[in-house]
Design an enzyme around this catalytic site. Sequence first.
Site, short mmCIF file in Angstrom:
data_model
loop_
_atom_site.label_atom_id
_atom_site.label_comp_id
_atom_site.label_asym_id
_atom_site.label_seq_id
_atom_site.Cartn_x
_atom_site.Cartn_y
_atom_site.Cartn_z
N TYR A 56 0.84 -1.27 -0.10
CA TYR A 56 -0.05 -0.11 0.03
C TYR A 56 0.92 1.23 0.02
O TYR A 56 0.49 2.32 -0.14
CB TYR A 56 -0.77 -0.11 1.20
N GLU A 92 -2.29 -30.10 8.99
CA GLU A 92 -2.73 -29.18 7.65
C GLU A 92 -3.58 -28.55 8.10
O GLU A 92 -3.83 -26.87 7.72
CB GLU A 92 -2.73 -30.21 6.64
N ASP A 102 -4.02 -34.27 4.65
CA ASP A 102 -5.17 -34.68 3.71
C ASP A 102 -4.46 -35.71 3.13
O ASP A 102 -3.27 -35.86 2.58
CB ASP A 102 -5.96 -33.74 2.81
#
Length: 423
Positions: free
Chosen positions: A166, A252, A304
């Site tokens: 920014y 995770e 996963d």
Amino acid sequence: MADKGKKKRRRQDPDSDDEESQQLPFKNILKSDSQILQIIKGFSSTSKPSSSKTLTLADLGLDSKCREVTELSLPDVQSAIESIALKATRSILAGNGFSFEVPSRSAANQLYVPELDRIVLKDKIIIRPYANVSTVRKTAITTRILQLIHQLCAKNIHVTKRDLFYTDVKLFQDQTQSDSVLDDVSCIIGCTRSSLNVVAAEKGVVVGRIIFSDNGDMIDCTKMGIGGKAIPPNIDRVGDMQSDALFILLVEKDAAYMRLAEDRFYNRFPCIIVTAKGQPDVATRLFLRKMKMELKLPVLALVDSDPYGLKILSVYGCGSKNMSYDSANLTTPDIKWLGIRPSDLDKYKIPEQCRLPMTEQDIKTGKDLLEEDFVKKNPAWVEELTLMVKTKQKAEIQALSTFGFQYLSEVYLPLKLQQKDWL
């Protein structure tokens, strides 16, 4: 009569517990917590690293062919930027314009070093001239980032990558561009990104059996509630780590982390639970490495059962190609793959309706992973990944909830620990 009814109901409770044990797969073969703890203690003691010196690129004779950054003080960073600016000024005054020599971070300039078990950056350099239409804008962004970093060093303050973006939205246009050049600047100067006083926003969290100081304040992560303690974006603030944990559990997903935190899994089996809530961020990677190296605890990963879970695990262990220049500081050695593994789907009788079909992109990612050197190094990983690609099935950690919301903490993880079932 009411009292008699209550007594009858109490007598039926043991029966209902037996029925529950029969319904939950493998609960009946679980040993007592004390027996499982003895197994974990044996693993923790044998996992403690030897006192031998950690290998470096110099030890392997690769320091001239590869490059790595180091932690630099603020005056050193300032001095490096001033040297770059002085070199550019002399070039302009000589009528040659100016350019930056930027280490290439392309995939072709990456090297996996088996002895170090991590990805490093090779020594190819690309020239980024200002007087070239294709590179003028990126050269301008590089100059602006160097100027801003010099200001931060002079003021001795930290900002986030979003703050940096920014400061000059018109030039940067998109944060991915300022983020990318920030990594380039780290390579040009030869310092870690944290040396630039630019940090990512807080993302990762930790809970469990660890006490550490955060900017002078002592934090007990057993008393931080279910949400845990946000991992400080500036690792320099963290010190005085103390723990009676037997292992670190790297998770995770945020949902699995919340389940384990609410069930106080870390009290039943003394451990530290940490998550980056998906893709690993720099702060979580630094914090995990610091815990591993200072506390000398084994790290077990719960991800996963899909190619992306394994990619996340590999980023923690071997590093990311995007930040291979800083892999020495960002990687955690010898992480064990605890689950969810492709072979677990049949072993734990995960119902077909809880398994997900892999997309074409999933299958391609899985096949690409099989070609990676860090996967080939581990035959057990190759076997699991091959099974995943062959069956074209994947599953999330939450698939275990088909047996009950607490099956993960009550049965799956304790049995994994009991059987030392990790790779």
